[in-house]
Write a protein that holds these residues in place. Sequence first.
Motif, mmCIF file in Angstrom:
data_model
loop_
_atom_site.group_PDB
_atom_site.id
_atom_site.type_symbol
_atom_site.label_atom_id
_atom_site.label_comp_id
_atom_site.label_asym_id
_atom_site.label_seq_id
_atom_site.Cartn_x
_atom_site.Cartn_y
_atom_site.Cartn_z
ATOM 1 N N VAL A 1 0.835 -1.198 0.000
ATOM 2 C CA VAL A 1 0.000 0.000 0.000
ATOM 3 C C VAL A 1 0.871 1.250 0.000
ATOM 4 N N THR A 2 0.605 2.154 -0.958
ATOM 5 C CA THR A 2 1.334 3.421 -0.999
ATOM 6 C C THR A 2 0.441 4.608 -0.651
ATOM 7 N N HIS A 3 -0.886 4.439 -0.830
ATOM 8 C CA HIS A 3 -1.807 5.532 -0.496
ATOM 9 C C HIS A 3 -3.206 4.958 -0.266
ATOM 10 N N LEU A 4 -3.900 5.505 0.727
ATOM 11 C CA LEU A 4 -5.251 5.053 1.065
ATOM 12 C C LEU A 4 -6.245 6.183 0.905
ATOM 13 N N THR A 5 -7.359 5.909 0.210
ATOM 14 C CA THR A 5 -8.465 6.853 0.125
ATOM 15 C C THR A 5 -9.750 6.111 0.480
ATOM 16 N N GLN A 6 -10.858 6.838 0.483
ATOM 17 C CA GLN A 6 -12.123 6.217 0.857
ATOM 18 C C GLN A 6 -12.583 5.192 -0.166
ATOM 19 N N TYR A 7 -12.263 5.415 -1.433
ATOM 20 C CA TYR A 7 -12.783 4.547 -2.487
ATOM 21 C C TYR A 7 -11.706 3.797 -3.264
ATOM 22 N N ILE A 8 -10.443 4.166 -3.107
ATOM 23 C CA ILE A 8 -9.362 3.571 -3.891
ATOM 24 C C ILE A 8 -8.165 3.276 -2.986
ATOM 25 N N ILE A 9 -7.532 2.125 -3.226
ATOM 26 C CA ILE A 9 -6.240 1.821 -2.612
ATOM 27 C C ILE A 9 -5.180 1.878 -3.711
ATOM 28 N N VAL A 10 -4.179 2.707 -3.525
ATOM 29 C CA VAL A 10 -3.060 2.771 -4.455
ATOM 30 C C VAL A 10 -1.955 1.877 -3.909
ATOM 31 N N ALA A 11 -1.481 0.932 -4.737
ATOM 32 C CA ALA A 11 -0.510 -0.044 -4.250
ATOM 33 C C ALA A 11 0.466 -0.415 -5.347
ATOM 34 N N THR A 12 1.640 -0.884 -4.932
ATOM 35 C CA THR A 12 2.691 -1.341 -5.847
ATOM 36 C C THR A 12 2.738 -2.857 -5.832
ATOM 37 N N VAL A 13 2.784 -3.455 -7.021
ATOM 38 C CA VAL A 13 2.779 -4.912 -7.145
ATOM 39 C C VAL A 13 4.116 -5.487 -6.679
ATOM 40 N N LEU A 14 4.053 -6.544 -5.863
ATOM 41 C CA LEU A 14 5.255 -7.171 -5.316
ATOM 42 C C LEU A 14 5.586 -8.500 -5.960
ATOM 43 N N SER A 15 4.717 -9.010 -6.822
ATOM 44 C CA SER A 15 4.975 -10.309 -7.434
ATOM 45 C C SER A 15 4.282 -10.382 -8.781
ATOM 46 N N GLY A 16 4.687 -11.381 -9.587
ATOM 47 C CA GLY A 16 4.020 -11.600 -10.867
ATOM 48 C C GLY A 16 4.614 -10.775 -11.998
ATOM 49 N N ILE A 17 3.866 -10.719 -13.117
ATOM 50 C CA ILE A 17 4.378 -10.099 -14.339
ATOM 51 C C ILE A 17 4.381 -8.571 -14.268
ATOM 52 N N ARG A 18 3.661 -7.996 -13.298
ATOM 53 C CA ARG A 18 3.610 -6.531 -13.176
ATOM 54 C C ARG A 18 4.387 -6.041 -11.953
ATOM 55 N N LEU A 19 5.460 -6.745 -11.642
ATOM 56 C CA LEU A 19 6.295 -6.395 -10.493
ATOM 57 C C LEU A 19 6.748 -4.938 -10.576
ATOM 58 N N GLY A 20 6.489 -4.185 -9.506
ATOM 59 C CA GLY A 20 6.918 -2.791 -9.436
ATOM 60 C C GLY A 20 5.932 -1.791 -10.000
ATOM 61 N N LYS A 21 4.866 -2.253 -10.649
ATOM 62 C CA LYS A 21 3.875 -1.360 -11.240
ATOM 63 C C LYS A 21 2.913 -0.835 -10.168
ATOM 64 N N THR A 22 2.426 0.385 -10.384
ATOM 65 C CA THR A 22 1.436 0.984 -9.490
ATOM 66 C C THR A 22 0.041 0.635 -9.969
ATOM 67 N N GLU A 23 -0.783 0.132 -9.067
ATOM 68 C CA GLU A 23 -2.149 -0.270 -9.405
ATOM 69 C C GLU A 23 -3.136 0.451 -8.487
ATOM 70 N N TYR A 24 -4.370 0.585 -8.977
ATOM 71 C CA TYR A 24 -5.439 1.245 -8.224
ATOM 72 C C TYR A 24 -6.541 0.218 -7.959
#
Length: 361
Positions: A241-264
């Motif tokens: 988790v890099t940022h928390l909001t009421q409706y969205i969690i912003v997080a960085t992928v730690l495994s798999g093919i999208r390692l290091g990518k930011t996801e919502y």
Amino acid sequence: MKSPCATFVTGRLKLNCSKRRVLLWDEPMMNKRCFEALVRSLNDVMKTRANYGNDRPFGGKVVVLGGDFRQILPVISKGSRADIVGSAVTSSYLWKYCKVMKMTVNMRLRSASSSASAAEIREFAEWILKVGDGTVDTIDEDDTTIEIPSDLLIGQGPDPLLELVNFAYPDLVPNLESDWYFQERAILAPTLECVEQVNNYMLSKLPGVERELILKEGVPIMLLRNIDQAGGLCDGTRLRVTHLTQYIIVATVLSGIRLGKTEYIPRITLTPSDSGLPFKFSRRQFPVTLCFAMTINKSQGQSLSHVGLYLPRPVFTHGQLYVALSRVKSRKGPKVLIVDEQGVVSTSTRNVVYKEVFENV
């Protein structure tokens, strides 16, 4: 049929597909009906090509299944041992068409640092294989309880769980903002109840976290639903988790093919498929859970440098102990905390192996 239509490879395999088309199915420890359904689909598709492959499994295509029958078998709700073994692909009519190719080199241990001696790596790899095969020495009449080597154990102390946490996550608070820190570290446990116990314990050790707070920026989480399978956001994906909001969690992928990518991660409507209630209910929530610890089943397919194995109760199905111990890259990678019914730290635990699943392998 003179030659096999499918090849089962116990390990990892790289194929040159420039001249031949093949289907690769990684980690095929799932119900045999999934494979049989694929066969029927491919046979139907191949009917459009001059009836080619109608009488051949997988429509005449070459299929490579890469996996290990020492790992956890298909999950059958309230199923018996016979139900679980009978659901494996080795119990399918397709198995007679398969050619088994065994790979015995532990590639995770081979990737360890050069400082580890070859003899130590070989000895540890052989012990892990014995755990998976159910041939390691036992200390009870039922041939299920094994003694864990002393160097892999967390001993009796003032707070054994804290010692396990410090092994898996040393210097936790200063590294909460680091993506790489959580990539190869995890605490594994056999049941969700044990996982929740560890996660709650971890939250209590973080500064500024009250009991009612579920998440905090910097902590690892795991997806509980398939959000974008093609993009790598699947059930079991770990993120930080890099940022928390009421409706969205912003997080960085730690495994798999999208390692290091930011996801919502949005809130979605979840409806339990088997709640045990005579009606269905829905709840709109984030499809994630705290992931300092995870179940052993969820760890399949991952390679980790530090694994803390928490066993307040023993494993309960085939391959769980083997999976937990084989996630690491060196003998110094795992530490095991075994707690008996009286809360006393123990040195032995149960190892469940259904040896009948190996009869045709």
